[in-house]
Design a protein around this motif. Structure first.
Motif, PDB file in Angstrom:
ATOM      1  N   LYS A   1      -4.132   3.052  -4.234  1.00 45.56           N
ATOM      2  CA  LYS A   1      -2.891   2.818  -3.529  1.00 45.56           C
ATOM      3  C   LYS A   1      -3.119   1.827  -2.382  1.00 45.56           C
ATOM      4  O   LYS A   1      -2.325   0.910  -2.169  1.00 45.56           O
ATOM      5  CB  LYS A   1      -2.369   4.141  -2.968  1.00 45.56           C
ATOM      6  CG  LYS A   1      -0.923   4.082  -2.554  1.00 45.56           C
ATOM      7  CD  LYS A   1      -0.317   5.466  -2.581  1.00 45.56           C
ATOM      8  CE  LYS A   1       1.149   5.414  -2.941  1.00 45.56           C
ATOM      9  NZ  LYS A   1       1.684   6.760  -3.173  1.00 45.56           N
ATOM     10  N   LEU A   2      -4.193   2.039  -1.665  1.00 43.54           N
ATOM     11  CA  LEU A   2      -4.530   1.140  -0.554  1.00 43.54           C
ATOM     12  C   LEU A   2      -4.675  -0.281  -1.084  1.00 43.54           C
ATOM     13  O   LEU A   2      -4.162  -1.238  -0.499  1.00 43.54           O
ATOM     14  CB  LEU A   2      -5.832   1.597   0.114  1.00 43.54           C
ATOM     15  CG  LEU A   2      -6.313   0.774   1.304  1.00 43.54           C
ATOM     16  CD1 LEU A   2      -5.327   0.837   2.448  1.00 43.54           C
ATOM     17  CD2 LEU A   2      -7.684   1.257   1.776  1.00 43.54           C
TER      18      LEU A   2
ATOM     19  N   SER B   1      -3.342  -1.622  -3.795  1.00 47.04           N
ATOM     20  CA  SER B   1      -2.097  -2.268  -4.223  1.00 47.04           C
ATOM     21  C   SER B   1      -1.201  -2.579  -3.025  1.00 47.04           C
ATOM     22  O   SER B   1      -0.510  -3.601  -3.017  1.00 47.04           O
ATOM     23  CB  SER B   1      -1.366  -1.408  -5.262  1.00 47.04           C
ATOM     24  OG  SER B   1      -0.938  -0.212  -4.670  1.00 47.04           O
ATOM     25  N   LEU B   2      -1.235  -1.739  -1.988  1.00 44.26           N
ATOM     26  CA  LEU B   2      -0.401  -2.011  -0.823  1.00 44.26           C
ATOM     27  C   LEU B   2      -0.912  -3.201  -0.009  1.00 44.26           C
ATOM     28  O   LEU B   2      -0.143  -4.003   0.507  1.00 44.26           O
ATOM     29  CB  LEU B   2      -0.320  -0.779   0.087  1.00 44.26           C
ATOM     30  CG  LEU B   2       0.535   0.371  -0.457  1.00 44.26           C
ATOM     31  CD1 LEU B   2       0.356   1.620   0.389  1.00 44.26           C
ATOM     32  CD2 LEU B   2       2.000  -0.028  -0.504  1.00 44.26           C
ATOM     33  N   LEU B   3      -2.231  -3.311   0.102  1.00 43.22           N
ATOM     34  CA  LEU B   3      -2.800  -4.428   0.871  1.00 43.22           C
ATOM     35  C   LEU B   3      -2.900  -5.698   0.025  1.00 43.22           C
ATOM     36  O   LEU B   3      -2.983  -6.791   0.556  1.00 43.22           O
ATOM     37  CB  LEU B   3      -4.198  -4.065   1.383  1.00 43.22           C
ATOM     38  CG  LEU B   3      -4.311  -3.207   2.644  1.00 43.22           C
ATOM     39  CD1 LEU B   3      -5.767  -2.905   2.925  1.00 43.22           C
ATOM     40  CD2 LEU B   3      -3.688  -3.910   3.840  1.00 43.22           C
TER      41      LEU B   3
ATOM     42  N   TYR C   1       1.800  -2.269  11.301  1.00 46.49           N
ATOM     43  CA  TYR C   1       1.682  -2.681   9.903  1.00 46.49           C
ATOM     44  C   TYR C   1       0.671  -1.785   9.179  1.00 46.49           C
ATOM     45  O   TYR C   1       0.919  -1.297   8.075  1.00 46.49           O
ATOM     46  CB  TYR C   1       1.242  -4.145   9.853  1.00 46.49           C
ATOM     47  CG  TYR C   1       0.930  -4.673   8.476  1.00 46.49           C
ATOM     48  CD1 TYR C   1       1.965  -5.014   7.600  1.00 46.49           C
ATOM     49  CD2 TYR C   1      -0.386  -4.840   8.058  1.00 46.49           C
ATOM     50  CE1 TYR C   1       1.685  -5.501   6.338  1.00 46.49           C
ATOM     51  CE2 TYR C   1      -0.672  -5.328   6.794  1.00 46.49           C
ATOM     52  CZ  TYR C   1       0.356  -5.658   5.947  1.00 46.49           C
ATOM     53  OH  TYR C   1       0.074  -6.145   4.700  1.00 46.49           O
TER      54      TYR C   1
ATOM     55  N   SER D   1       1.978   1.750   8.753  1.00 46.68           N
ATOM     56  CA  SER D   1       3.041   1.828   7.740  1.00 46.68           C
ATOM     57  C   SER D   1       2.429   1.901   6.335  1.00 46.68           C
ATOM     58  O   SER D   1       2.968   2.539   5.444  1.00 46.68           O
ATOM     59  CB  SER D   1       3.978   0.629   7.864  1.00 46.68           C
ATOM     60  OG  SER D   1       3.359  -0.528   7.359  1.00 46.68           O
ATOM     61  N   ILE D   2       1.293   1.253   6.167  1.00 45.27           N
ATOM     62  CA  ILE D   2       0.614   1.315   4.860  1.00 45.27           C
ATOM     63  C   ILE D   2      -0.052   2.672   4.668  1.00 45.27           C
ATOM     64  O   ILE D   2       0.104   3.327   3.630  1.00 45.27           O
ATOM     65  CB  ILE D   2      -0.426   0.190   4.739  1.00 45.27           C
ATOM     66  CG1 ILE D   2       0.300  -1.133   4.510  1.00 45.27           C
ATOM     67  CG2 ILE D   2      -1.413   0.456   3.614  1.00 45.27           C
ATOM     68  CD1 ILE D   2      -0.605  -2.329   4.472  1.00 45.27           C
TER      69      ILE D   2
ATOM     70  N   VAL E   1      -1.643   7.054   1.538  1.00 48.93           N
ATOM     71  CA  VAL E   1      -3.000   6.568   1.313  1.00 48.93           C
ATOM     72  C   VAL E   1      -4.017   7.604   1.811  1.00 48.93           C
ATOM     73  O   VAL E   1      -4.988   7.912   1.159  1.00 48.93           O
ATOM     74  CB  VAL E   1      -3.217   5.220   2.018  1.00 48.93           C
ATOM     75  CG1 VAL E   1      -4.688   4.815   1.937  1.00 48.93           C
ATOM     76  CG2 VAL E   1      -2.346   4.147   1.388  1.00 48.93           C
TER      77      VAL E   1
ATOM     78  N   GLN F   1       2.018   5.721   3.634  1.00 51.18           N
ATOM     79  CA  GLN F   1       2.592   5.831   2.290  1.00 51.18           C
ATOM     80  C   GLN F   1       1.671   6.609   1.362  1.00 51.18           C
ATOM     81  O   GLN F   1       1.472   6.222   0.204  1.00 51.18           O
ATOM     82  CB  GLN F   1       2.867   4.438   1.717  1.00 51.18           C
ATOM     83  CG  GLN F   1       3.927   3.689   2.512  1.00 51.18           C
ATOM     84  CD  GLN F   1       4.133   2.292   1.970  1.00 51.18           C
ATOM     85  OE1 GLN F   1       4.274   2.098   0.766  1.00 51.18           O
ATOM     86  NE2 GLN F   1       4.157   1.298   2.844  1.00 51.18           N
TER      87      GLN F   1
END
Lengths: 728, 77
Positions: free
Chosen positions: A133-134, A136-138, A264, A267-268, A273, A271
């Motif tokens: 997840k980390l 794909s988000l970053l 920022y 916020s990641i 992570v 979600q």
């Protein structure tokens, strides 16, 4: 065959970056310096699928501002060397803060791979991290690793290389974060201006430049100024915004930018992570328990004293053993070469200049190795940070840092140390001003080489109170070092204390391999750099004490005397006299007077005589002066040179009884002379090996020369004051 | 009910949330780089033998700072 990749390793201090570097490159690494500064430049080679990868280990940083040398270096390597991939090693347990650096790297546009390191510890703390997840988000690959065991390191490198290949040839894609309604419009305008003027766009993304101007980044301003109008326009825009923010929100752009960056990141992370299984119950980790004891109000300092004393003991008692071997080796070399070569200048140069000079340098190597091994242990285990934490309050008063204690103690804070490893130990200080003040004052300590001089003088004048006078000298070293540090920090190295804000890393058992690599690279740097310069200086000193030689006319009277004594001896022998010792003694006396004359005639001798008008105020006559000049080579030399100057021949520093008797019976020598000499030897110019070490650690010959001149002037002042008061 | 107090006044073992960081320049940057930002939870885990510096626990790591540096930070308890 695909091209050779360059990979840069970034990360916070204490994130396991160095361990990862060791795991990736193994022994295929070498350390140098970035030109002009003392930040280590570590590079190495790794093979991924048989492909050669050049790995640059960036200095450990928390951020990419321009306040420390480490950050400036990390930044410019990424901007200028354009690595094909930057691997950011992050401590999974402190993900939020570690991603602060990652985000800034992404803002620079560098192709990034995240190594989620110390996963084992994070898991133990009850943390679960969703790496996918980390990632794909970053928008960057994320690989879980445990650098200490090597787990995940191969996978990390495969991922980094394949991603680098995929991105090869494509332009960098800088990340753009929103910095809110106050800054975003200004950033847009600045970006437009930067792009229009092509201002630094070959090195940095336009948005990055704009942000740096808003952050009031001195390095960026310095780079920009030569461009003139654009730069000043950007600076004035930044100033306007700063004023506006101060007036409306009582804040400033830097703080706003940091807040949005952290915003920022969280916020990641929010979600899904990171999840904490036992988040409610903050477990008291093993490290905290240790801290309760090791930084306890009473036991903490006691344990620390014990550990510091132990280090000192190990360095100087165990280090002494291989040091003895090296001394015997060079002694043997000296004898062998002496026997093999014909008498003459060349022999004297090789034996006294080169072999003794290099031997003197190599003799320090075991001490340095043992000290660095233990310092590496303290650093890697996390205890060094606690030493700084406990002692900071005391040292800060003198403009120093908690970490200053180590260099002081090793230099002779406990009498008998050595300033060479001491000065090199100042490397653990990350604050430039405090480090400089530390390495300039550490040589005031009572190092082992000063002890023979102390023993000689104290033995003559204070035979009844030897122990207490020796203790007072050690104390005088500390007092001088601290007071001079305070003086320097309020004059030539003036400036606010560097912020202390420092991580207290959890205690860890250091890896054996890490310790060995650290110790070896530091020792090798000493051998390599110091070796070359020191060889040159020891030859120079040999020249100064040898030339000019006595002329034939000057030697003639000695030859006549010798001939006369020899003739008398022959006569006595012919007359059947058994005991000829008296004649041999007279011959030796003549030789000694000739050596005195030769020394007096040499450049060093002439210097000693030339400075007598100044030094007589401190009670030193030319003989003492020559010995002190010789002491610049190594303080041990003082006693033996004094012996030559008093026509006693070479005096062994360990058995200086004849010299002591000579001084005791000399009406010129009073206790006031004695005390003045003791303090002068304690405080004057460090020996040149130390001076070279100071150059290496401060990065400039200027400070090395300063320490020589300033310390000598200071010592002369103190000695003169003492002698004048004592002679009243 | 919450009160705002200077970080310096926080007792060992006490937890709080940072409300404001007023440091600017190098100190301000260092403090923010280490994650000491408004909203972050901190706990004082100890003080050095001479009561200064102070050890703070943030999420996942411990850091230390001097009392006069802590004066630039206010917390909410």
């Amino acid at each position: 065959m695909s091209k050779k990749l360059t990979l840069a390793l970034a990360g916070n201090p204490n994130s396991g970056k160095t361990t990862a570097f060791n795991a990736i490159t193994g022994a295929r690494q070498h350390v140098g310096n970035y030109p002009g500064i003392t930040v280590d430049k570590k590079q190495g080679t790794a093979y991924v699928d048989g492909r050669e990868v050049h790995v640059i280990d960036l200095p450990g940083t928390y951020s990419l501002t321009a306040y420390t040398m480490e950050e400036v270096v990390a930044r410019s390597v990424v901007a200028d060397e354009r690595p094909d991939m930057v691997v950011d090693v992050v401590n999974a347990g402190a993900l939020e803060r570690n991603l602060y650096l990652a985000v800034q790297l992404m803002e620079m546009g560098a192709p990034l791979t995240l190594a989620l390191n110390m996963m084992d510890e994070a898991k133990k703390q009850g943390m679960r991290i969703d790496a996918q997840k980390l990632s794909s988000l970053l928008g960057v690959p994320v690989v879980e690793t445990v650098a200490r065991t090597g787990e995940g390191v191969d996978e990390l490198m495969l991922k980094a290389v394949s991603t680098a290949d995929a991105k090869a040839g494509k332009p960098w894609e800088p990340l753009a974060i929103s910095y809110g309604p106050d800054l975003d419009p200004v950033i847009e305008e600045m970006v437009a201006l930067i792009n229009k003027e092509q201002f630094l766009t070959d090195r940095y993304p336009a948005r990055w430049v704009a942000i740096k101007y808003l952050e009031n980044d001195e390095e960026m301003q310095r780079i920009g100024r030569p461009f003139g109008a654009v730069a000043s326009e950007l600076e004035s825009r930044a100033a306007e915004v700063a004023e506006h923010l101060d007036a409306t929100l009582k804040t400033y752009p830097e703080a706003v930018i940091a807040d949005y960056r952290y915003g920022y990141i969280s916020s990641i992370l929010r979600q899904g992570v990171v999840s904490r299984l036992d988040s409610m119950q903050e477990r008291l980790a093993f490290s905290d328990k240790l801290d309760q004891l090791l930084t306890h109000r009473m036991f903490g300092p006691l344990i620390m004293l014990g550990i510091l004393f132990l280090i000192y003991q190990i360095t100087f008692t165990i280090g002494e053993i291989p040091m003895g071997w090296l001394e015997s080796l060079f002694g043997w070399l000296n004898e062998t070469v002496s026997a093999a070569m014909p008498d003459g200048m060349l022999k004297s140069l090789v034996v006294s200049g080169i072999i003794d000079g290099v031997g003197g340098v190599m003799g320090f190597v075991p001490l340095i190795m043992f000290m660095f091994l233990q310092i590496a242990f303290l650093e890697d285990s996390g205890y060094m940070a606690r030493i700084a934490y406990m002692l900071d309050r005391v040292f800060r008063y003198f403009g120093l840092h908690g970490c200053s204690v180590m260099p002081f103690i090793v230099s002779g804070g406990i009498a008998g140390g050595c300033a060479v490893p001491g000065v090199m130990a100042s490397r653990t200080l990350r604050s430039p001003k405090e480090k400089l003040a530390t390495l300039l004052t550490a040589p005031f300590m009572a190092c082992g080489a000063k002890l023979p001089v102390f023993l000689l003088v104290v033995g003559v004048f204070f035979a009844d109170n030897e122990a207490s006078v020796m203790f007072m000298l050690t104390l005088a070293g500390w007092i001088s070092a601290l007071l001079v540090a305070k003086l320097l920090r309020s004059t030539v190295i003036k400036g606010e204390a560097t912020p202390f804000v420092m991580e207290l890393p959890p205690y860890r058992v250091p890896t054996f391999r890490g310790l060995l690599i650290h110790t070896w690279e530091r020792t090798w740097q000493y051998i390599k750099k110091a070796g070359t310069v020191i060889l040159a200086i020891s030859i120079l000193l040999w020249l100064a004490m040898t030339f000019p030689k006595l002329s034939v006319e000057q030697i003639a009277p000695f030859d006549t005397q010798r001939a006369a004594v020899t003739a008398q001896m022959e006569e006595a022998k012919a007359a059947g006299q058994e005991d000829l010792a008296g004649f041999e003694e007279r011959l030796a006396d003549i030789d000694n007077v000739q050596s005195e004359e030769a020394l007096r005639n040499s450049v060093a001798g002439r210097m000693g005589i030339a400075i007598e008008p100044v030094t007589k105020w401190a009670g030193f006559e030319w003989r003492t002066n020559i010995a002190l000049v010789g002491g610049f080579a190594a303080k041990e030399v003082i006693v033996s040179t004094l012996g030559t100057a008093y026509s006693l021949g070479e005096v062994d520093a360990e058995e200086a009884q004849p010299l002591a008797d000579r001084i005791a019976n000399d009406p010129h020598w009073t206790p006031a002379n004695g005390v003045a000499l003791l303090l002068f030897v304690l405080l004057y110019a460090p020996c040149f090996v130390t001076v070279v070490a100071i150059k290496q650690e401060s990065g400039s010959w200027g400070w090395a020369i300063f320490s020589t001149v300033f310390n000598t002037a200071f010592a002369l002042l103190v000695a003169t004051a003492v002698y004048q008061i004592g002679s009243l | 009910m919450s009160t705002i107090i200077p970080l310096r006044e926080l007792q060992v073992g006490q937890k709080a949330h940072i409300s404001q960081v007023t440091a600017s320049g190098e100190l301000g940057r260092r403090i923010r780089d280490m994650g000491l930002i408004p909203g972050a939870e901190v706990e004082v885990t100890g003080r050095a033998p001479l009561r200064d510096p102070v050890a703070l626990r943030l999420t996942g790591f411990t850091l230390s700072l001097r009392n006069n540096e802590a004066d630039h930070i206010t917390v909410e308890i």
